[in-house]
Design a protein around this motif. Structure first.
Motif, mmCIF file in Angstrom:
data_model
loop_
_atom_site.group_PDB
_atom_site.id
_atom_site.type_symbol
_atom_site.label_atom_id
_atom_site.label_comp_id
_atom_site.label_asym_id
_atom_site.label_seq_id
_atom_site.Cartn_x
_atom_site.Cartn_y
_atom_site.Cartn_z
ATOM 1 N N ALA A 21 55.085 43.339 48.473
ATOM 2 C CA ALA A 21 54.053 42.302 48.431
ATOM 3 C C ALA A 21 53.852 41.688 49.808
ATOM 4 O O ALA A 21 52.725 41.354 50.194
ATOM 5 N N LEU A 25 50.392 41.074 51.996
ATOM 6 C CA LEU A 25 49.971 39.732 52.375
ATOM 7 C C LEU A 25 49.902 39.511 53.879
ATOM 8 O O LEU A 25 49.485 38.434 54.324
ATOM 9 N N THR A 68 48.201 38.916 45.771
ATOM 10 C CA THR A 68 48.934 40.143 45.435
ATOM 11 C C THR A 68 48.411 40.740 44.136
ATOM 12 O O THR A 68 48.184 41.957 44.037
ATOM 13 N N ARG A 72 45.782 44.349 43.906
ATOM 14 C CA ARG A 72 46.288 45.555 43.274
ATOM 15 C C ARG A 72 45.455 46.007 42.075
ATOM 16 O O ARG A 72 45.817 46.963 41.400
ATOM 17 N N ASP A 161 53.364 41.134 39.611
ATOM 18 C CA ASP A 161 52.734 41.051 40.924
ATOM 19 C C ASP A 161 52.689 39.608 41.431
ATOM 20 O O ASP A 161 52.859 39.348 42.629
ATOM 21 N N GLY A 165 54.617 38.277 44.754
ATOM 22 C CA GLY A 165 53.919 37.576 45.825
ATOM 23 C C GLY A 165 54.560 36.241 46.147
ATOM 24 O O GLY A 165 54.781 35.903 47.320
#
Length: 412
Positions: A21, A25, A68, A72, A161, A165
């Motif tokens: 992640a 980012l 995140t 995705r 996710d 993140g």
């Protein structure tokens, strides 16, 4: 305090997930600074550091998980748009992430959500729908909307996710304070706490990981004791950012399998922590973000150092800030209300105020009433709102007024 279950629980998010992640980012979120906290260090007898996620984009850590999750999604999922539910911080994180990624966003917020948070969410480009009394009500509405429209629900905490993140905060903590002994993290749904725990537990297994909840919205202690998510019957706290009625199905095993303990703090401690952050750390922090500081103020001898307290957000409604500051000043005996009975004659009020002034108090408000069943004929009840220099000064004021012959009940 709530202990974690003895039975092993498998966390769904690993440190490897968090590292992945972080790559996603890069260039999107800001690595937030670590600030020293001398006053807290003096209080606890060990070094204390503040992880300033209140300085993150959108004013909280939420952009990490929201971006995140949305990044995705498949192209087809993005085309259908996203929906989310939040009291404010997740709303802003989703709104900004969706704008950066070119995705349409609709955000459901409680009807009493702070106006600055509502306006900021709209300012980032999301459609805002106000519904229900709580975040849980907003989640229910968002879930129904997603089912009807085909949009993707970006849950505020209960998705791997999102947890991954949020966990990138933990990677930064370990780089900034490599020898950290205790990490204190606010806990609502558990996404931030669980994500940080994934990293800290793998790379610093001896570091203690402590969640902090508002006592008026503490779903985690009973859930940890039961070994499964347990809903609260009701919640009442100024810390709306962590007022979550039930741990998530994803975050429960994440948190239960990795943290060392969960503590709760009261409303007085939360308001005192917010005032402390303003005065001593020069940080604007919302009540939910100040919860780790509240834990340190309530339990200064409990945690091993070096300590990192995560300030998870700084999005506080100015009206709430005014109320909380006053509440905090009352709690530290720097603002108090006294009721004093005096004779109903010319000059009596002036004499009382002169006496108060001679004792070094600043009078901010005066109200008097002749109508009370507790008053004798010819008496007046005077309510004084005063600024003082703390508990010792408060006690000296009360003693001085009593020495002057006034009947002064215990301060309010």
């Amino acid at each position: 305090m709530a202990a974690v279950p003895d039975a092993p629980v498998t966390p769904p998010v690993t440190a490897a997930d968090v590292r992945s992640a972080r790559e996603l980012l890069s260039g999107v979120v800001r690595p937030t600074p670590i600030a020293g906290a001398r006053a807290l260090s003096d209080l606890t007898g060990t070094s204390v550091h503040l992880k300033c996620e209140n300085l993150q984009r959108t004013g909280s850590f939420k952009i990490r998980g929201a971006y995140t999750r949305i990044a995705r999604l498949t192209a087809a999922e993005r085309a259908r748009g996203v929906v989310a539910a939040s009291a404010g911080n997740h709303a802003q994180g989703v709104a900004l992430a969706a704008r950066l990624l070119g995705v349409r966003a609709t955000v459901f917020m409680p009807e009493r959500a702070a106006l600055p948070k509502v306006d900021a969410t709209r300012g980032y480009g999301a459609e805002v729908v106000l519904t229900g009394e709580s975040v849980d009500d907003a989640v229910t509405a968002a879930t129904a909307s997603a089912a009807d429209s085909g949009a993707v629900l970006v849950h505020p905490f209960d998705h791997p996710d999102v947890v991954a993140g949020q966990g990138t905060v933990g990677l930064e903590i370990l780089e900034q304070v490599p020898d950290v002994g205790t990490v204190l993290v606010s806990a609502g749904g558990g996404g931030l706490l669980g994500g940080i725990a994934a990293v800290v537990r793998e790379y610093r297994p001896r570091t203690r990981i402590v969640g902090v909840q508002a006592a008026g919205a503490a779903a985690w202690p009973s859930s940890l004791a039961a070994g499964r998510p347990m809903p609260l019957a009701g919640m009442r706290t100024m810390a709306d950012g962590i007022a979550v009625g039930r741990p998530g199905d994803v975050t429960f095993p994440q948190v239960a399998g990795l943290i060392d303990e969960m503590v709760t703090v009261g409303e007085d401690a939360l308001s005192g922590a917010l005032v402390h952050c303003l005065e001593r750390a020069k940080m604007v922090v919302e009540p939910a973000g100040a919860a780790p500081v509240a834990a340190l103020l309530e339990r200064p001898d409990r945690f091993a150092g070096p300590i990192v307290a995560v300030l998870s957000g700084g999005n506080v409604d100015p009206l709430v800030l005014l109320q909380v500051i006053r509440h905090g000043l009352v709690g530290s005996a720097r603002y108090l209300t006294l009721h004093v009975q005096i004779q109903d004659r010319p000059g009596a009020l002036a004499e009382l105020l002169a006496r108060v002034g001679s004792l070094g108090a600043n009078v901010t408000d005066v109200a008097h009433s002749r109508i009370s069943g507790a008053l004798a004929v010819g008496e007046v009840d005077v309510e004084l709102s005063l600024e003082t220099r703390g508990a010792e000064h408060r006690d000296a004021i009360v003693a001085g007024l009593r020495e002057a012959g006034h009947a002064v009940p215990a301060p309010a």
